[in-house]
Design an enzyme around this catalytic site. Structure first.
Site, PDB file in Angstrom:
ATOM      1  N   LYS A 185       0.842  -1.207   0.000  1.00 24.50           N
ATOM      2  CA  LYS A 185       0.000   0.000   0.000  1.00 24.50           C
ATOM      3  C   LYS A 185       0.874   1.253   0.000  1.00 24.50           C
ATOM      4  CE  LYS A 185      -0.472  -0.368   5.029  1.00 24.50           C
ATOM      5  NZ  LYS A 185      -1.321  -0.914   6.110  1.00 24.50           N
ATOM      6  N   TYR A 196      14.929  30.366   9.318  1.00 27.74           N
ATOM      7  CA  TYR A 196      13.674  31.018   9.674  1.00 27.74           C
ATOM      8  C   TYR A 196      13.554  31.199  11.179  1.00 27.74           C
ATOM      9  CZ  TYR A 196      11.527  30.615   5.038  1.00 27.74           C
ATOM     10  OH  TYR A 196      11.218  30.753   3.714  1.00 27.74           O
TER      11      TYR A 196
HETATM   12  C1  LIG Z   1      -0.578  -1.928   6.769  1.00 29.59           C
HETATM   13  C2  LIG Z   1      -1.171  -3.260   7.100  1.00 29.59           C
HETATM   14  C3  LIG Z   1      -0.368  -4.391   7.207  1.00 29.59           C
HETATM   15  C4  LIG Z   1       1.143  -4.330   7.186  1.00 29.59           C
HETATM   16  O1  LIG Z   1       1.561  -3.813   8.416  1.00 29.59           O
HETATM   17  P1  LIG Z   1       3.116  -3.627   8.798  1.00 29.59           P
HETATM   18  O2  LIG Z   1       3.073  -3.215  10.207  1.00 29.59           O
HETATM   19  O3  LIG Z   1       3.637  -2.574   7.894  1.00 29.59           O
HETATM   20  O4  LIG Z   1       3.770  -4.936   8.582  1.00 29.59           O
HETATM   21  C5  LIG Z   1      -0.974  -5.624   7.394  1.00 29.59           C
HETATM   22  N1  LIG Z   1      -2.325  -5.713   7.482  1.00 29.59           N
HETATM   23  C6  LIG Z   1      -3.134  -4.627   7.413  1.00 29.59           C
HETATM   24  C7  LIG Z   1      -4.598  -4.803   7.535  1.00 29.59           C
HETATM   25  C8  LIG Z   1      -2.586  -3.364   7.225  1.00 29.59           C
HETATM   26  O5  LIG Z   1      -3.380  -2.300   7.172  1.00 29.59           O
END
Ligand SMILES: *Cc1c(COP(=O)(O)O)cnc(C)c1O
Length: 378
Positions: free
Chosen positions: A30, A251
């Site tokens: 993702k 800044y």
């Molecule tokens: C993002 C996510 C993962 C992966 O999680 P990590 O902590 O990055 O390994 C797995 N399952 C779901 C439902 C997620 O949203």
């Protein structure tokens, strides 16, 4: 310049796969593979043997699908938004059904197409984010037609506190998950994210779903990190200047030199994902010398005290290291007051990206920043 080691990502997947023993291991891609480029990470993992891929949005899934072998499954964690069921089914995507309306819409889509459609069912085991509640699981179990036309390929849930191994929620969620499965048709099960894999075999079920650990983030905060570093971030020096004691920098005159020193202005800022919370706290490295970030991080630049280096050591165009194997994503996150996940996903698309490994294509591959095609159009 962002260098992404695809061979290290593949090695990390193999390490996690070995950890889960007889279970299978998916990969979570993702947010464009946590900012590293799903169209490059996906094929590298497929070449390593990974067959199950998760993304959050249907647009991410549609963009990733053509980069993967036909037999790979692409699952959509958020499920299908109302009205997009036909597109998802036509593309062969596997939605995660998180609610009764999502279940009902997918069943209706299967009926419309006159064929069974695969899906994953998510149950909520305590996080209160996505998935059927225990009451909704009961209602589904009491309705014999609810899953008509749906091939339940997986039942899954997500752990809220897996990065705290001693947290009682881990065992509680596993128990609730087992209870929900007893009420549902038999199907393979998945509970563990990266950190969940390290809770032990009782959390592995049939399929693990790591994301962050693939990209080098420590799965057990505070413990030695078994993952290979994946990311190297470097940025160019634009100019250096000598300043006297008492000279303000940046800044708000956010920092004042306590003694005469030299300042290097480097081409990285919060618009590049070099977080503003690193103001007065970040570090760059050159030739093993630590260069403290002084003053506020600007949109496009940050200033570093380079007084520890010989004069002239950083001519314009010199690259300094911001993230590397020794000073990784988690170290930067600690300085910025956040987690490695946010550091990775903040790395903007502004960098030239270079990919190492990807040996499925024969040796070292490099590629431009992104595919250049917005996900929605791909
Ligand atoms: C993002 C996510 C993962 C992966 O999680 P990590 O902590 O990055 O390994 C797995 N399952 C779901 C439902 C997620 O949203």
């Amino acid at each position: 310049m962002l260098t992404i080691d695809l061979a290290a990502i593949a090695a990390n997947w193999r390490l996690l796969k070995a950890r889960v023993g007889r279970a299978d291991c998916a990969a979570v891609l993702k947010a464009d593979a946590y900012g590293l480029g799903a169209s490059r990470v996906g094929p590298a993992l497929a070449a390593a043997g990974c067959r199950h891929f998760f993304v959050a949005h249907i647009d991410e899934a549609l963009a990733l699908r053509p980069h993967l072998p036909a037999q790979a499954t692409v699952a959509v964690l958020h499920g299908v938004p109302p009205g997009a069921e036909a597109d998802a089914a036509a593309a062969g995507l596997v939605p995660v059904l998180n609610s009764r309306p999502q279940v009902d819409a997918w069943r209706a889509q299967a009926a419309r197409r006159g064929r069974r459609l695969p899906a994953i069912l998510q149950v909520d085991t305590g996080m209160s984010r996505l998935g059927l509640s225990p009451v909704e699981v009961e209602a589904l179990a009491a309705d014999p037609q609810a899953l008509d036309g749906i091939d339940l390929v997986l039942v899954m849930s997500h752990l809220a506190c897996a990065d705290e191994p001693a947290h009682p929620a881990n065992a509680a969620q596993r128990e609730r998950f087992a209870a929900a499965r007893r009420r549902l048709p038999a199907a393979p099960a998945s509970l563990a994210n990266s950190s969940g894999i390290f809770l032990g075999a009782d959390w592995h079920f049939d399929l693990a779903r790591p994301g962050a650990a693939l990209y080098g983030v420590a799965p057990v905060p505070g413990a030695a990190n078994p993952m290979r570093p994946v990311v190297r971030l470097q940025a160019k020096v634009i100019q250096t200047r000598a300043i006297d004691a008492g000279t303000p920098v940046g800044y708000g005159f956010g920092w004042c030199a306590p003694a005469a020193t030299r300042i290097a202005t480097v081409s990285v800022g919060y618009a590049d994902g070099w977080l503003r919370s690193l103001s007065d706290r970040g570090t760059a490295w050159f030739d093993g010398v630590e260069l403290p970030l002084v003053g506020r991080v600007s949109m496009d630049t940050a200033t570093f005290d380079v007084g520890a280096l010989p004069d002239g050591a950083l001519p314009p165009g010199t690259l300094v290291d911001l993230i590397d194997a020794r000073h990784g994503v988690d170290a930067v996150a600690a300085q910025a007051g956040t987690i490695g996940y946010e550091v990775l996903t903040s790395l903007g698309s502004r960098y030239a990206r270079h990919y190492l490994g990807g040996d499925e294509l024969g040796g070292i591959q490099t590629a431009p920043a992104r595919d250049g095609v917005p996900a929605a159009m791909a």
